[in-house]
Write an enzyme that holds these catalytic residues in place. Sequence first.
Site, PDB file in Angstrom:
ATOM      1  N   TYR A 186       0.695  -2.380  -5.421  1.00 59.56           N
ATOM      2  CA  TYR A 186      -0.358  -2.181  -6.182  1.00 59.56           C
ATOM      3  C   TYR A 186      -0.869  -0.668  -6.351  1.00 59.56           C
ATOM      4  O   TYR A 186      -2.018  -0.439  -6.997  1.00 59.56           O
ATOM      5  CB  TYR A 186      -1.598  -3.067  -6.238  1.00 59.56           C
ATOM      6  CG  TYR A 186      -2.015  -3.473  -4.775  1.00 59.56           C
ATOM      7  CD1 TYR A 186      -2.875  -2.416  -3.930  1.00 59.56           C
ATOM      8  CD2 TYR A 186      -1.616  -4.516  -4.287  1.00 59.56           C
ATOM      9  CE1 TYR A 186      -3.233  -2.576  -2.586  1.00 59.56           C
ATOM     10  CE2 TYR A 186      -2.179  -4.825  -2.757  1.00 59.56           C
ATOM     11  CZ  TYR A 186      -2.876  -3.806  -2.063  1.00 59.56           C
ATOM     12  OH  TYR A 186      -3.312  -4.023  -0.866  1.00 59.56           O
TER      13      TYR A 186
ATOM     14  N   GLU B 182       0.534  -7.076 -15.817  1.00 60.05           N
ATOM     15  CA  GLU B 182      -0.526  -7.961 -15.543  1.00 60.05           C
ATOM     16  C   GLU B 182      -1.891  -7.836 -16.144  1.00 60.05           C
ATOM     17  O   GLU B 182      -2.136  -6.664 -16.390  1.00 60.05           O
ATOM     18  CB  GLU B 182      -0.767  -8.111 -13.879  1.00 60.05           C
ATOM     19  CG  GLU B 182      -1.931  -9.054 -13.267  1.00 60.05           C
ATOM     20  CD  GLU B 182      -1.900  -9.225 -11.992  1.00 60.05           C
ATOM     21  OE1 GLU B 182      -1.127  -8.516 -11.203  1.00 60.05           O
ATOM     22  OE2 GLU B 182      -2.797  -9.898 -11.427  1.00 60.05           O
TER      23      GLU B 182
ATOM     24  N   ASP C   9      -3.916 -13.282 -15.160  1.00 61.03           N
ATOM     25  CA  ASP C   9      -4.364 -13.688 -13.865  1.00 61.03           C
ATOM     26  C   ASP C   9      -5.672 -14.070 -14.351  1.00 61.03           C
ATOM     27  O   ASP C   9      -6.686 -13.422 -14.999  1.00 61.03           O
ATOM     28  CB  ASP C   9      -4.530 -12.416 -13.137  1.00 61.03           C
ATOM     29  CG  ASP C   9      -5.295 -12.420 -11.676  1.00 61.03           C
ATOM     30  OD1 ASP C   9      -6.306 -13.344 -11.611  1.00 61.03           O
ATOM     31  OD2 ASP C   9      -4.747 -12.006 -10.823  1.00 61.03           O
TER      32      ASP C   9
ATOM     33  N   ASP D 277     -12.798  -8.092  -9.841  1.00 64.46           N
ATOM     34  CA  ASP D 277     -11.447  -8.393  -9.110  1.00 64.46           C
ATOM     35  C   ASP D 277     -11.943  -8.889  -7.583  1.00 64.46           C
ATOM     36  O   ASP D 277     -11.371  -8.087  -6.625  1.00 64.46           O
ATOM     37  CB  ASP D 277     -10.282  -7.165  -9.303  1.00 64.46           C
ATOM     38  CG  ASP D 277      -9.394  -7.608  -8.780  1.00 64.46           C
ATOM     39  OD1 ASP D 277      -8.980  -8.888  -8.453  1.00 64.46           O
ATOM     40  OD2 ASP D 277      -8.215  -6.807  -9.005  1.00 64.46           O
TER      41      ASP D 277
ATOM     42  N   HIS E 183      -8.750 -12.221 -13.145  1.00 65.30           N
ATOM     43  CA  HIS E 183      -8.974 -10.813 -13.979  1.00 65.30           C
ATOM     44  C   HIS E 183      -9.446 -11.230 -15.319  1.00 65.30           C
ATOM     45  O   HIS E 183     -10.362 -10.353 -15.573  1.00 65.30           O
ATOM     46  CB  HIS E 183      -7.638 -10.221 -13.901  1.00 65.30           C
ATOM     47  CG  HIS E 183      -6.927  -9.780 -12.567  1.00 65.30           C
ATOM     48  ND1 HIS E 183      -5.787  -9.088 -12.372  1.00 65.30           N
ATOM     49  CD2 HIS E 183      -7.653  -9.916 -11.340  1.00 65.30           C
ATOM     50  CE1 HIS E 183      -5.538  -8.867 -11.128  1.00 65.30           C
ATOM     51  NE2 HIS E 183      -6.594  -9.512 -10.626  1.00 65.30           N
TER      52      HIS E 183
ATOM     53  N   GLU F 234      -2.904 -16.755  -5.549  1.00 63.56           N
ATOM     54  CA  GLU F 234      -3.354 -15.560  -5.185  1.00 63.56           C
ATOM     55  C   GLU F 234      -4.968 -15.447  -4.429  1.00 63.56           C
ATOM     56  O   GLU F 234      -5.386 -14.650  -4.331  1.00 63.56           O
ATOM     57  CB  GLU F 234      -3.302 -14.162  -5.770  1.00 63.56           C
ATOM     58  CG  GLU F 234      -2.002 -14.111  -6.374  1.00 63.56           C
ATOM     59  CD  GLU F 234      -2.031 -12.907  -7.329  1.00 63.56           C
ATOM     60  OE1 GLU F 234      -3.050 -12.819  -8.325  1.00 63.56           O
ATOM     61  OE2 GLU F 234      -1.248 -11.764  -7.250  1.00 63.56           O
TER      62      GLU F 234
ATOM     63  N   HIS G 163      -1.223 -16.248 -12.582  1.00 65.49           N
ATOM     64  CA  HIS G 163      -1.981 -15.843 -11.230  1.00 65.49           C
ATOM     65  C   HIS G 163      -3.029 -16.881 -11.240  1.00 65.49           C
ATOM     66  O   HIS G 163      -4.062 -16.357 -12.207  1.00 65.49           O
ATOM     67  CB  HIS G 163      -2.395 -14.600 -10.936  1.00 65.49           C
ATOM     68  CG  HIS G 163      -0.963 -13.554 -10.827  1.00 65.49           C
ATOM     69  ND1 HIS G 163      -1.197 -12.166 -10.472  1.00 65.49           N
ATOM     70  CD2 HIS G 163       0.256 -13.866 -10.374  1.00 65.49           C
ATOM     71  CE1 HIS G 163       0.120 -11.807 -10.287  1.00 65.49           C
ATOM     72  NE2 HIS G 163       0.808 -12.706  -9.988  1.00 65.49           N
TER      73      HIS G 163
ATOM     74  N   ARG H 270       0.789  -1.099   0.043  1.00 64.43           N
ATOM     75  CA  ARG H 270       0.051   0.023  -0.099  1.00 64.43           C
ATOM     76  C   ARG H 270       0.800   1.103  -0.078  1.00 64.43           C
ATOM     77  O   ARG H 270       0.623   2.202  -0.544  1.00 64.43           O
ATOM     78  CB  ARG H 270      -0.959   0.090   1.302  1.00 64.43           C
ATOM     79  CG  ARG H 270      -2.067  -1.129   1.134  1.00 64.43           C
ATOM     80  CD  ARG H 270      -2.775  -1.043   2.441  1.00 64.43           C
ATOM     81  NE  ARG H 270      -3.910  -2.091   2.184  1.00 64.43           N
ATOM     82  CZ  ARG H 270      -4.883  -1.831   1.426  1.00 64.43           C
ATOM     83  NH1 ARG H 270      -5.185  -0.619   0.894  1.00 64.43           N
ATOM     84  NH2 ARG H 270      -5.924  -2.704   1.363  1.00 64.43           N
TER      85      ARG H 270
ATOM     86  N   HIS I 232       6.316  -8.833  -6.960  1.00 59.02           N
ATOM     87  CA  HIS I 232       5.154  -7.861  -7.504  1.00 59.02           C
ATOM     88  C   HIS I 232       5.215  -6.484  -6.942  1.00 59.02           C
ATOM     89  O   HIS I 232       5.518  -6.214  -5.483  1.00 59.02           O
ATOM     90  CB  HIS I 232       3.847  -8.567  -6.821  1.00 59.02           C
ATOM     91  CG  HIS I 232       2.744  -8.121  -7.161  1.00 59.02           C
ATOM     92  ND1 HIS I 232       2.361  -6.822  -7.449  1.00 59.02           N
ATOM     93  CD2 HIS I 232       1.599  -8.803  -7.951  1.00 59.02           C
ATOM     94  CE1 HIS I 232       0.998  -6.515  -7.885  1.00 59.02           C
ATOM     95  NE2 HIS I 232       0.412  -7.799  -8.368  1.00 59.02           N
TER      96      HIS I 232
ATOM     97  N   HIS J  26       0.902  -3.845 -12.062  1.00 61.61           N
ATOM     98  CA  HIS J  26      -0.541  -3.577 -12.514  1.00 61.61           C
ATOM     99  C   HIS J  26      -0.540  -2.351 -13.405  1.00 61.61           C
ATOM    100  O   HIS J  26       0.178  -1.325 -12.868  1.00 61.61           O
ATOM    101  CB  HIS J  26      -1.477  -3.037 -11.290  1.00 61.61           C
ATOM    102  CG  HIS J  26      -1.771  -4.529 -10.732  1.00 61.61           C
ATOM    103  ND1 HIS J  26      -2.635  -4.297  -9.544  1.00 61.61           N
ATOM    104  CD2 HIS J  26      -1.319  -5.521 -10.770  1.00 61.61           C
ATOM    105  CE1 HIS J  26      -2.914  -5.355  -9.049  1.00 61.61           C
ATOM    106  NE2 HIS J  26      -2.036  -6.267  -9.438  1.00 61.61           N
TER     107      HIS J  26
ATOM    108  N   HIS K 190     -11.027 -12.262  -5.634  1.00 57.84           N
ATOM    109  CA  HIS K 190     -10.584 -13.657  -5.707  1.00 57.84           C
ATOM    110  C   HIS K 190     -11.064 -14.466  -4.609  1.00 57.84           C
ATOM    111  O   HIS K 190     -11.322 -14.124  -3.786  1.00 57.84           O
ATOM    112  CB  HIS K 190      -8.855 -13.553  -5.375  1.00 57.84           C
ATOM    113  CG  HIS K 190      -8.014 -12.658  -6.380  1.00 57.84           C
ATOM    114  ND1 HIS K 190      -6.815 -12.664  -6.271  1.00 57.84           N
ATOM    115  CD2 HIS K 190      -8.254 -11.761  -7.065  1.00 57.84           C
ATOM    116  CE1 HIS K 190      -6.290 -11.853  -7.032  1.00 57.84           C
ATOM    117  NE2 HIS K 190      -7.284 -11.206  -7.498  1.00 57.84           N
TER     118      HIS K 190
HETATM  119 ZN    ZN Z   1      -6.651  -9.205  -8.749  1.00 58.85          ZN
HETATM  120 FE    FE Z   2      -3.038 -11.138  -9.763  1.00 60.52          FE
HETATM  121 FE    FE Z   3      -1.421  -8.319  -9.200  1.00 57.83          FE
END
Ligand code: ZN
Ligand code: FE
Ligand code: FE
Length: 277
Positions: free
Chosen positions: A70, A142, A176, A224, A179, A256, A211, A37, A67, A107, A226
């Site tokens: 985000y 991604e 992903d 989005d 996604h 994930e 992913h 974050r 990664h 992303h 998961h």
């Molecule tokens: Zn996601």
């Molecule tokens: Fe992902």
């Molecule tokens: Fe991601």
Amino acid sequence: MLHIGCHLSSAKGYAHMGKEALSIGADTFQFFTRNPRGGSAKALDVSDMEALGALMAERHFAPIIAHAPYTLNACAADEGLRTFARETMADDLARLEYLPGNYYNFHPGSHVKQGAEAGIEKIAETLNAVLRPEQRTTVLLETMAGKGSEVGRTFEELRAIIDAVDLRDHLGVCLDTCHVWDGGYDIAGDLDGVLAEFDRVIGISRLKAIHLNDSMNPLGARKDRHAKIGEGHIGTAALSAVTRHPLLRGLPICLETPNDLSGYAAEIALLRSLDAD
Ligand code: ZN
Ligand code: FE
Ligand code: FE
């Protein structure tokens, strides 16, 4: 060979993640390069990174996925936010040179009212500023669910970004499953068709990692969220088919899903058992 793992916490360092991965039957994994974050990174610990590299070589890991946070937005309208994205990515990539041959996933960004075209241009500009000819990390875009103004829901948008980057040999794509499903690609009903479309638009050789997530929402929902494997709208059979597809075999696959370590271990064991059938 099925290369599968999951997202792990980097709080205890690099070598610790490698051992943790082995303890749950994984031979790849993903981690956030820094607070997902915020943006602060820990002090560089080269010996810890080298210890992981040695463990990965000894235990035949597939490449791992670092990664990016985000919150970073490479196509923000605000120049200060774009500078932050650029500096963060450049610093992450410089650090990853101590763990060569792996992936850096991010992303692409959210264009927030600027329009996808302006977003694509700014993302490419960011990549052109951070990629180096000599780097040994491949940067992955991604595939996004398309919530809000996310860029990268369609294969065409990802292709447009890649085309606008000079050092595109250093670029790949991470698909992903949640996604693309939320984005409207029916990987449960027609995986071959989706992969043929990916190949036609982007080129299948750009696909470097997966992913693997189920989705809490139906096809095309652009949400989005998961879900655990088999607890969403994609389902276990379709997700197992992804891991077994001849075009995807050999790629690092990272879960994930909303799990703790034992939940991840169970999903890895399930997918490995279905792979062996
Ligand atoms: Zn996601
Ligand atoms: Fe992902
Ligand atoms: Fe991601």
